[in-house]
Write a protein that holds these residues in place. Structure first.
Motif, PDB file in Angstrom:
ATOM      1  N   HIS A 160       0.826  -1.216   0.000  1.00 13.29           N
ATOM      2  CA  HIS A 160       0.000   0.000   0.000  1.00 13.29           C
ATOM      3  C   HIS A 160       0.861   1.267   0.000  1.00 13.29           C
ATOM      4  O   HIS A 160       0.481   2.276  -0.606  1.00 13.29           O
ATOM      5  N   ARG A 161       2.015   1.221   0.669  1.00 12.57           N
ATOM      6  CA  ARG A 161       2.906   2.396   0.638  1.00 12.57           C
ATOM      7  C   ARG A 161       3.427   2.645  -0.765  1.00 12.57           C
ATOM      8  O   ARG A 161       3.441   3.776  -1.252  1.00 12.57           O
ATOM      9  N   ARG A 162       3.826   1.560  -1.427  1.00 13.43           N
ATOM     10  CA  ARG A 162       4.381   1.694  -2.769  1.00 13.43           C
ATOM     11  C   ARG A 162       3.326   2.116  -3.794  1.00 13.43           C
ATOM     12  O   ARG A 162       3.671   2.656  -4.844  1.00 13.43           O
ATOM     13  N   THR A 163       2.070   1.855  -3.493  1.00 17.22           N
ATOM     14  CA  THR A 163       0.988   2.270  -4.407  1.00 17.22           C
ATOM     15  C   THR A 163       0.289   3.531  -3.902  1.00 17.22           C
ATOM     16  O   THR A 163      -0.789   3.882  -4.374  1.00 17.22           O
ATOM     17  N   PHE A 164       0.897   4.192  -2.905  1.00 25.50           N
ATOM     18  CA  PHE A 164       0.457   5.504  -2.388  1.00 25.50           C
ATOM     19  C   PHE A 164      -0.924   5.478  -1.713  1.00 25.50           C
ATOM     20  O   PHE A 164      -1.591   6.501  -1.630  1.00 25.50           O
ATOM     21  N   ALA A 165      -1.336   4.304  -1.223  1.00 27.70           N
ATOM     22  CA  ALA A 165      -2.560   4.218  -0.412  1.00 27.70           C
ATOM     23  C   ALA A 165      -2.133   4.346   1.053  1.00 27.70           C
ATOM     24  O   ALA A 165      -2.033   3.365   1.797  1.00 27.70           O
ATOM     25  N   PHE A 166      -1.871   5.582   1.491  1.00 28.64           N
ATOM     26  CA  PHE A 166      -1.175   5.803   2.753  1.00 28.64           C
ATOM     27  C   PHE A 166      -2.003   5.428   3.982  1.00 28.64           C
ATOM     28  O   PHE A 166      -1.453   4.953   4.973  1.00 28.64           O
ATOM     29  N   ASP A 167      -3.311   5.641   3.948  1.00 27.93           N
ATOM     30  CA  ASP A 167      -4.144   5.272   5.100  1.00 27.93           C
ATOM     31  C   ASP A 167      -4.091   3.764   5.345  1.00 27.93           C
ATOM     32  O   ASP A 167      -3.961   3.312   6.487  1.00 27.93           O
ATOM     33  N   SER A 168      -4.200   2.987   4.274  1.00 31.74           N
ATOM     34  CA  SER A 168      -4.112   1.527   4.401  1.00 31.74           C
ATOM     35  C   SER A 168      -2.719   1.108   4.855  1.00 31.74           C
ATOM     36  O   SER A 168      -2.577   0.192   5.683  1.00 31.74           O
ATOM     37  N   ALA A 169      -1.696   1.778   4.324  1.00 32.70           N
ATOM     38  CA  ALA A 169      -0.315   1.454   4.718  1.00 32.70           C
ATOM     39  C   ALA A 169      -0.120   1.667   6.213  1.00 32.70           C
ATOM     40  O   ALA A 169       0.457   0.818   6.902  1.00 32.70           O
ATOM     41  N   ARG A 170      -0.628   2.801   6.741  1.00 34.68           N
ATOM     42  CA  ARG A 170      -0.512   3.075   8.183  1.00 34.68           C
ATOM     43  C   ARG A 170      -1.177   1.959   8.989  1.00 34.68           C
ATOM     44  O   ARG A 170      -0.621   1.491   9.999  1.00 34.68           O
ATOM     45  N   TYR A 171      -2.372   1.547   8.571  1.00 28.97           N
ATOM     46  CA  TYR A 171      -3.128   0.524   9.309  1.00 28.97           C
ATOM     47  C   TYR A 171      -2.314  -0.768   9.408  1.00 28.97           C
ATOM     48  O   TYR A 171      -2.138  -1.325  10.514  1.00 28.97           O
ATOM     49  N   TYR A 172      -1.811  -1.281   8.278  1.00 26.69           N
ATOM     50  CA  TYR A 172      -1.114  -2.563   8.286  1.00 26.69           C
ATOM     51  C   TYR A 172       0.246  -2.470   8.991  1.00 26.69           C
ATOM     52  O   TYR A 172       0.656  -3.404   9.695  1.00 26.69           O
ATOM     53  N   PHE A 173       0.951  -1.363   8.827  1.00 26.80           N
ATOM     54  CA  PHE A 173       2.237  -1.207   9.526  1.00 26.80           C
ATOM     55  C   PHE A 173       2.038  -1.191  11.046  1.00 26.80           C
ATOM     56  O   PHE A 173       2.828  -1.779  11.792  1.00 26.80           O
ATOM     57  N   LYS A 174       1.003  -0.520  11.506  1.00 32.84           N
ATOM     58  CA  LYS A 174       0.742  -0.455  12.945  1.00 32.84           C
ATOM     59  C   LYS A 174       0.354  -1.830  13.495  1.00 32.84           C
ATOM     60  O   LYS A 174       0.768  -2.216  14.605  1.00 32.84           O
ATOM     61  N   GLN A 175      -0.447  -2.578  12.717  1.00 29.16           N
ATOM     62  CA  GLN A 175      -0.810  -3.939  13.132  1.00 29.16           C
ATOM     63  C   GLN A 175       0.444  -4.815  13.235  1.00 29.16           C
ATOM     64  O   GLN A 175       0.617  -5.578  14.193  1.00 29.16           O
ATOM     65  N   ALA A 176       1.327  -4.709  12.238  1.00 26.21           N
ATOM     66  CA  ALA A 176       2.563  -5.498  12.243  1.00 26.21           C
ATOM     67  C   ALA A 176       3.448  -5.088  13.415  1.00 26.21           C
ATOM     68  O   ALA A 176       4.021  -5.947  14.108  1.00 26.21           O
ATOM     69  N   ASN A 177       3.531  -3.783  13.675  1.00 21.80           N
ATOM     70  CA  ASN A 177       4.401  -3.293  14.743  1.00 21.80           C
ATOM     71  C   ASN A 177       3.943  -3.779  16.114  1.00 21.80           C
ATOM     72  O   ASN A 177       4.761  -4.066  16.994  1.00 21.80           O
ATOM     73  N   ASN A 178       2.624  -3.875  16.307  1.00 19.26           N
ATOM     74  CA  ASN A 178       2.094  -4.391  17.582  1.00 19.26           C
ATOM     75  C   ASN A 178       2.588  -5.817  17.831  1.00 19.26           C
ATOM     76  O   ASN A 178       2.942  -6.177  18.960  1.00 19.26           O
ATOM     77  N   ILE A 179       2.608  -6.617  16.768  1.00 19.92           N
ATOM     78  CA  ILE A 179       3.073  -8.007  16.903  1.00 19.92           C
ATOM     79  C   ILE A 179       4.567  -8.035  17.218  1.00 19.92           C
ATOM     80  O   ILE A 179       5.022  -8.750  18.123  1.00 19.92           O
ATOM     81  N   PHE A 180       5.343  -7.247  16.482  1.00 23.48           N
ATOM     82  CA  PHE A 180       6.800  -7.237  16.699  1.00 23.48           C
ATOM     83  C   PHE A 180       7.158  -6.699  18.086  1.00 23.48           C
ATOM     84  O   PHE A 180       8.137  -7.151  18.704  1.00 23.48           O
TER      85      PHE A 180
END
Length: 628
Positions: free
Chosen positions: A104-124
């Motif tokens: 999503h970041r590479r395709t400039f869908a920034f809201d979706s990118a933020r959502y998935y990165f935050k979900q991943a970061n919670n796990i890490f």
């Protein structure tokens, strides 16, 4: 004639062969890529559901993303997420969420990118996986940077730096410094950008393992910053070194970028042939790689360089190609329209030039692009004056001066903020370094006996306190001195710009006044011209301009006026003004414009001043003023 035709055919043949070679090479690379992906898919299909199969999906995602398209890669990331949830594999789930966010970041869908990165970061974070946290936080910062929220991006990068230190990873720290540098470059804070980029390069060079791609990236970044700072000859050294590395690594995209930056450095220095050579190389690579955005930028660059060289027809062809491709951004379109204006003005097609400046001004005003708007007003003012539309020329000139002053004041505030940020950044670096030293001391203490540890700890603590107290005091003194020196240097630049702007303004007003007087003499009705001439006279004699200049001058050259009055009490206020401008080492023409007197008047004023200061014919007035 025959020789020139042969040479032209030879050049065309050479270009065709180069393009053919690139196409054949790409086909070979694609064939190898397809084989590698087919081999991975065969492994995936044989595997049972489990951690290894998730890791294969991770590898399929990575290779497909860079060898095919992001959309093709997304299929594997989603499958990776489903399988990881099915077998309760948390690391695989975190990686899958990160990969989807990256898509999503590479395709400039920034809201979706933020959502998935935050979900991943919670796990890490739950797993205390430093690498996972590093890559998700880095990409979250990148999203904010691309969205234009530089403040939030820099705040996130502060946490990324801490993670890199916790990982004890020099390469991660170097990469982060490079990303922070790009934010400061985007903000126009080139001094800070240079600081972080050089820090990143130093970090890369200190690592035991070479990272040629990372080093080349930072070398090109340093070259870009030096060019933006006006140090184009200095910029060419790292740019050429970066290009050489990217060529050896067969990285066409970064070769394209490096050639573009080298082209601009040569263009700024007036080396038009070298500039065109590099811009043409960028164009060849852009076409071969199918990068339309890069291709559009190359056409603009070639149009600009050819116009400056005097190849007006070729410049027009390239600019039309840029427009046909839709430019690359709103700002790029405005730049193209302004460049069309410059081109047609150079060709003396004034109505066409005004038409393109109109377009540039309209778009720049609608999106709030002040720098492009300023350029549009400046170009149109000159075109109006050339076309005899003096009232419109004066209106546009005033708008240009207002915008120029606004941008200048904004840059001044930004530079002051930049100095403050540099000071605070170095302070934070000291704190991190001190913490690392304290951790090292504690680790050493843990390995010795209780009594030895106690005695050694006390000794170390006392020495550290004394050592760091002295060191921090010296560092603070050094920083304060550097800050004062930087502020003084900034004020000197500010004073010079103010003086030159004042000279340019007075020169423009004087030209307009001369034109208005000439027109007044030709035409019967002169009421409007009288009003225009009196307005110009009022502005030329406005003491506020000199008061502002005097204030800047006193900040740089403290007590100059007082010292002169004490040594030479008979000096008049007008002679004091002349001495101040001589102190700045300005030319006679610039001094004449600022003081609104003729060049001959300046000669007479200098002669009277020499007599009053009791100088002989062998003594230099300029040397005396500089020594005051």
């Amino acid at each position: 004639m025959v020789t020139s035709i042969i040479l032209e055919l030879r050049n065309k043949l050479s270009a065709s062969l180069t393009l053919l070679f690139i196409c054949i090479s790409l086909q070979a690379i694609n064939a190898q890529s397809d084989q590698a992906l087919d081999s991975l898919l065969a492994v995936y299909e044989r595997q049972q559901d489990g951690n290894d199969k998730v890791k294969t999906l991770e590898e399929l995602y990575q290779k497909t993303f860079f060898l095919k398209t992001p959309e093709d890669a997304l299929v594997y990331a989603r499958e990776q997420l489903v399988l990881s949830e099915k077998i309760a594999y948390e690391l695989g789930k975190g990686d899958a969420l990160y990969n989807i966010g990256n898509y999503h970041r590479r395709t400039f869908a920034f809201d979706s990118a933020r959502y998935y990165f935050k979900q991943a970061n919670n796990i890490f974070k739950t797993m205390n996986d430093h690498y996972g946290k590093f890559k998700t936080m880095s990409n979250l910062a990148k999203v904010e940077q691309l969205s234009g929220d530089f403040k939030t991006a820099l705040k996130i990068y502060e946490d990324v730096v801490k993670i890199a230190h916790a990982m004890k990873s020099g390469i991660r720290l170097a990469e982060t410094n490079r990303e922070i540098a790009t934010i400061h470059m985007d903000k126009g804070s080139y001094e800070l950008g240079a600081k972080f980029m050089y820090s990143g390069l130093k970090g890369i060079d200190s690592l035991p393992k070479p990272y040629p791609d990372k080093k080349a990236d930072m070398l090109v970044g340093i070259g870009r910053i030096e060019s933006l700072r006006g140090n184009d000859s200095v910029a060419l050294v790292p740019l050429q070194e970066g290009l050489s590395i990217f060529t050896s690594l067969n990285n066409p995209l970064w070769q394209c970028i490096a050639h573009t930056e080298i082209g601009y450095a040569h263009l700024n220095m007036g080396n038009f042939d070298e500039s065109l050579e590099n811009f043409n190389e960028s164009l060849k690579i852009s076409i071969a790689q199918g990068r339309k955005v890069f291709e559009a930028i190359c056409y603009f660059n070639l149009g600009l360089a050819n116009r400056k060289k005097g190849n007006y027809k070729l410049a027009e062809e390239y600019l039309l190609k840029n427009i046909a491709l839709g430019g690359s951004s709103a700002n790029n379109n405005i730049s193209t329209y302004n460049e069309f204006g410059n081109l047609y003005f150079a060709r003396n097609e004034i109505p066409k030039a005004i038409g393109y400046y109109d377009k540039a001004i309209f778009i720049a005003d609608s999106i709030g692009s002040l720098a492009e708007l300023k350029d549009g007003y400046q170009g149109r003012a000159i075109a109006y004056e050339k076309n005899g539309q003096y009232r419109k020329a004066l209106q546009d000139k005033n708008k240009f001066i207002t915008l120029n002053d606004s941008i200048f004041n904004s840059k001044k505030s930004q530079q002051i903020e930049e100095l403050r940020t540099i000071y605070e950044t170095e302070k934070k670096e000291q704190q991190i370094h001190l913490q690392e030293k304290e951790i090292t001391v504690l680790e050493q203490e843990a390995s010795i006996g209780n009594l030895q540890r106690l005695l050694l700890g006390i000794a170390l603590l006392l020495s550290l306190i004394g050592f760091y107290a002295i060191r921090q005091k010296l560092q603070r003194n050094k920083l304060e001195k550097e800050k004062v020196d930087a502020e003084l240097e900034f004020k000197k630049k500010e004073l010079t710009i103010h003086a030159l702007n004042l000279a340019r303004k007075n020169e423009t007003l004087e030209n307009l006044k001369t034109t208005a007087q000439a027109l007044k003499a030709k035409e019967r009705t002169s009421g409007g011209y009288n009003q225009l001439i009196s307005t110009i006279n009022f502005d030329l004699q406005d003491d506020d301009n000199w008061k502002n200049f005097s204030r800047y001058f006193e900040e740089v050259h403290t007590n100059f006026n007082g010292n002169v009055k004490q040594k030479y009490p008979d000096v008049t206020s007008n002679e004091l003004r002349l001495l101040a401008l001589l102190k700045m080492n300005l030319s006679s023409k610039e001094i004449a414009s600022i003081l609104n007197i003729s060049h001959e008047g300046i000669k007479k004023a200098r002669y009277r001043l020499r007599k009053k200061l009791d100088l002989t014919t062998e003594e230099s007035l300029q040397d005396l003023v500089l020594s005051l």
